[in-house]
Design a protein around this motif. Structure first.
Motif, PDB file in Angstrom:
ATOM      1  N   TRP A 105      10.880  -6.616  23.082  1.00  0.00           N
ATOM      2  CA  TRP A 105      10.216  -8.264  22.194  1.00  0.00           C
ATOM      3  C   TRP A 105      11.641  -7.053  21.874  1.00  0.00           C
ATOM      4  N   ARG A 106      11.791  -8.700  20.599  1.00  0.00           N
ATOM      5  CA  ARG A 106      12.686  -8.201  19.636  1.00  0.00           C
ATOM      6  C   ARG A 106      12.646  -8.653  17.739  1.00  0.00           C
ATOM      7  N   VAL A 107      13.509  -8.395  17.502  1.00  0.00           N
ATOM      8  CA  VAL A 107      13.184  -8.714  16.143  1.00  0.00           C
ATOM      9  C   VAL A 107      14.719  -8.560  15.326  1.00  0.00           C
ATOM     10  N   ASP A 108      14.919  -9.278  14.495  1.00  0.00           N
ATOM     11  CA  ASP A 108      16.153  -9.328  13.829  1.00  0.00           C
ATOM     12  C   ASP A 108      16.440  -7.643  13.400  1.00  0.00           C
ATOM     13  N   ASP A 109      17.727  -7.213  12.940  1.00  0.00           N
ATOM     14  CA  ASP A 109      18.114  -6.315  12.570  1.00  0.00           C
ATOM     15  C   ASP A 109      17.475  -6.034  11.004  1.00  0.00           C
ATOM     16  N   SER A 110      18.193  -7.296  10.633  1.00  0.00           N
ATOM     17  CA  SER A 110      18.237  -7.599   8.845  1.00  0.00           C
ATOM     18  C   SER A 110      16.732  -7.806   8.770  1.00  0.00           C
ATOM     19  N   TYR A 111      15.247  -8.406   9.412  1.00  0.00           N
ATOM     20  CA  TYR A 111      14.273  -8.177   8.571  1.00  0.00           C
ATOM     21  C   TYR A 111      13.353  -6.684   9.092  1.00  0.00           C
ATOM     22  N   LEU A 112      14.165  -5.958   9.785  1.00  0.00           N
ATOM     23  CA  LEU A 112      13.729  -4.492  10.369  1.00  0.00           C
ATOM     24  C   LEU A 112      13.758  -3.496   8.725  1.00  0.00           C
ATOM     25  N   TYR A 113      15.013  -3.610   8.832  1.00  0.00           N
ATOM     26  CA  TYR A 113      15.906  -3.271   7.174  1.00  0.00           C
ATOM     27  C   TYR A 113      15.083  -3.778   5.901  1.00  0.00           C
ATOM     28  N   GLN A 114      14.683  -4.616   6.392  1.00  0.00           N
ATOM     29  CA  GLN A 114      13.707  -4.885   4.738  1.00  0.00           C
ATOM     30  C   GLN A 114      12.394  -4.896   4.117  1.00  0.00           C
ATOM     31  N   LEU A 115      12.153  -4.295   6.134  1.00  0.00           N
ATOM     32  CA  LEU A 115      10.713  -4.192   6.285  1.00  0.00           C
ATOM     33  C   LEU A 115      10.406  -2.584   6.130  1.00  0.00           C
ATOM     34  N   LEU A 116      11.429  -2.081   6.155  1.00  0.00           N
ATOM     35  CA  LEU A 116      11.852  -0.832   6.451  1.00  0.00           C
ATOM     36  C   LEU A 116      12.090   0.006   4.366  1.00  0.00           C
ATOM     37  N   ARG A 117      12.892  -1.001   4.002  1.00  0.00           N
ATOM     38  CA  ARG A 117      13.305  -1.275   2.732  1.00  0.00           C
ATOM     39  C   ARG A 117      11.615  -0.814   2.231  1.00  0.00           C
ATOM     40  N   ALA A 118      10.257  -1.568   2.248  1.00  0.00           N
ATOM     41  CA  ALA A 118       9.565  -1.719   1.657  1.00  0.00           C
ATOM     42  C   ALA A 118       8.668  -0.598   1.771  1.00  0.00           C
ATOM     43  N   ILE A 119       8.221   0.278   3.055  1.00  0.00           N
ATOM     44  CA  ILE A 119       8.273   1.158   2.326  1.00  0.00           C
ATOM     45  C   ILE A 119       8.393   2.839   3.038  1.00  0.00           C
ATOM     46  N   GLU A 120       9.605   2.667   2.639  1.00  0.00           N
ATOM     47  CA  GLU A 120      10.659   3.787   2.245  1.00  0.00           C
ATOM     48  C   GLU A 120      10.248   4.547   1.117  1.00  0.00           C
ATOM     49  N   GLY A 121      10.319   5.914   0.915  1.00  0.00           N
ATOM     50  CA  GLY A 121      10.551   6.873  -0.751  1.00  0.00           C
ATOM     51  C   GLY A 121       9.885   7.664  -0.418  1.00  0.00           C
ATOM     52  N   PRO A 122       9.955   9.301  -1.192  1.00  0.00           N
ATOM     53  CA  PRO A 122       9.011  10.032  -1.500  1.00  0.00           C
ATOM     54  C   PRO A 122       7.406   9.280  -0.957  1.00  0.00           C
ATOM     55  N   GLU A 123       6.845   8.421  -2.049  1.00  0.00           N
ATOM     56  CA  GLU A 123       5.937   7.979  -2.043  1.00  0.00           C
ATOM     57  C   GLU A 123       4.900   7.319  -1.509  1.00  0.00           C
ATOM     58  N   GLY A 124       6.147   6.660  -0.624  1.00  0.00           N
ATOM     59  CA  GLY A 124       5.738   5.915   0.824  1.00  0.00           C
ATOM     60  C   GLY A 124       5.619   5.924   2.197  1.00  0.00           C
ATOM     61  N   TRP A 125       5.422   5.258   3.260  1.00  0.00           N
ATOM     62  CA  TRP A 125       5.451   5.455   4.535  1.00  0.00           C
ATOM     63  C   TRP A 125       6.617   6.746   5.153  1.00  0.00           C
ATOM     64  N   VAL A 126       7.464   6.321   5.288  1.00  0.00           N
ATOM     65  CA  VAL A 126       8.809   6.517   5.375  1.00  0.00           C
ATOM     66  C   VAL A 126       9.874   7.272   4.547  1.00  0.00           C
ATOM     67  N   VAL A 127      10.960   8.196   4.795  1.00  0.00           N
ATOM     68  CA  VAL A 127      11.621   8.290   4.111  1.00  0.00           C
ATOM     69  C   VAL A 127      12.930   8.046   4.690  1.00  0.00           C
ATOM     70  N   GLY A 128      14.302   8.430   3.830  1.00  0.00           N
ATOM     71  CA  GLY A 128      15.404   8.319   4.908  1.00  0.00           C
ATOM     72  C   GLY A 128      16.790   9.193   5.014  1.00  0.00           C
ATOM     73  N   LYS A 129      17.093   9.537   5.636  1.00  0.00           N
ATOM     74  CA  LYS A 129      18.471   9.931   5.051  1.00  0.00           C
ATOM     75  C   LYS A 129      19.824   9.875   5.759  1.00  0.00           C
ATOM     76  N   TRP A 130      20.501  10.036   5.470  1.00  0.00           N
ATOM     77  CA  TRP A 130      22.096   9.709   5.827  1.00  0.00           C
ATOM     78  C   TRP A 130      22.203  11.536   6.714  1.00  0.00           C
ATOM     79  N   ASP A 131      22.872  11.189   8.156  1.00  0.00           N
ATOM     80  CA  ASP A 131      23.129  12.552   8.792  1.00  0.00           C
ATOM     81  C   ASP A 131      24.083  12.978   8.303  1.00  0.00           C
TER      82      ASP A 131
END
Length: 293
Positions: A180-206
């Motif tokens: 199953w697949r979704v567009d990468d643009s859809y995924l990253y838009q979705l992740l931005r909505a739940i990302e952050g210190p108070e969110g469900w996920v946090v992100g960091k560059w390697d």
């Protein structure tokens, strides 16, 4: 935000109209025996109830009259007002047309939703079917894509708690594991909505200077919400299973053949031996299921 299950939209989203559903029910009932019109109408009403649907009596009569005028069914008795309907040769040909048009796709949708339900329940061994692009679009109209993707992403983050996961790794795993697949643009838009210190996920560059890969990790809030997200996603998937399973039951065992691992499995035997308890789930209704935004 509360999300409602829409009973009226489900058949149309699957590509089977309300009238075609009645056709299938009549074919199913008359496959092995003739039936008096009163008994047939009562049987149609009972079948509609399994789909959480109702039709006015006049609508059912209209459909039976249409099928008779098409030459699909005919009065086998010819006496009295209560006709005894049976399938004609033309009707059986039309019945097989429905099978060749819908059966394989409905079986794939059923199998895919069962795959997701068992995966969420902790069984990753049940294989996902290979869907065409059009079948993926159809599946996406029936399920809640946003909540399914969010659950699968957080589940993968939990499994890779130490290393984290990139969006690219998730998309590759999703296609390999779930076909199953979704567009990468859809995924990253979705992740931005739940990302952050108070969110469900946090992100960091390697590497903050080179910025080659952006890794996500699950937060404590994300871990807490996973159970709710999984339960609600599974409930919606089970609704699609129940509906498509009932469609498969209407087709019966007439022309469905085992095609081995390269093709679809026997649709009806798959439904009958199913290990997922469909009787304990919600059916399509207007009862809201509370899902996080």
């Amino acid at each position: 935000m509360p999300i409602k299950k829409n009973a009226m939209n489900a058949p149309d989203r699957l590509g089977i109209s309300k009238v075609e559903l009645l056709y299938l029910i009549v074919f199913h009932k008359l496959t092995t025996r003739s039936m008096g019109s009163k008994d047939l109408i009562d049987a149609i009403k009972l079948e509609l109830a399994t789909f959480d649907q109702r039709r006015h009596l006049s609508h059912i009569y209209d459909v039976l009259q249409s099928m008779e005028s098409f030459g699909w069914i005919a009065d086998q008795d010819g006496r009295g007002r209560d006709k005894t309907f049976g399938l004609t040769t033309t009707g059986r040909e039309k019945m097989h047309w429905f099978e060749s048009t819908y059966l394989e796709t409905v079986n794939k949708i059923y199998t895919m939703t069962k795959h997701f339900v068992l995966y969420i329940q902790g069984d990753p061994t049940y294989p996902a079917p290979e869907l065409t692009n059009e079948e993926i679009k159809l599946l996406n109209r029936l399920i809640n894509v946003k909540h399914t993707v969010r659950y699968l992403f957080m589940d993968m983050l939990k499994e890779h708690r130490e290393t984290g996961v990139t969006g690219k790794q998730f998309l590759e795993t999703m296609e390999k594991t779930h076909r199953w697949r979704v567009d990468d643009s859809y995924l990253y838009q979705l992740l931005r909505a739940i990302e952050g210190p108070e969110g469900w996920v946090v992100g960091k560059w390697d590497d903050e200077r080179k910025r080659n890969s952006f890794y996500y990790r699950l937060t404590s809030a994300g871990e807490r919400i996973m159970a709710i997200e999984g339960e609600n996603t599974s409930s919606l998937m089970k609704d699609v299973m129940k509906y498509t399973g009932n469609i498969l039951r209407l087709f019966g065992k007439r022309s469905v053949k085992e095609q081995g691992t390269s093709g679809s499995q026997t649709a009806i035997s798959e439904y009958e031996k199913d290990g997922v308890n469909l009787g304990s789930i919600h059916s399509f209704s207007d009862t809201p299921i509370i899902l996080p935004n």
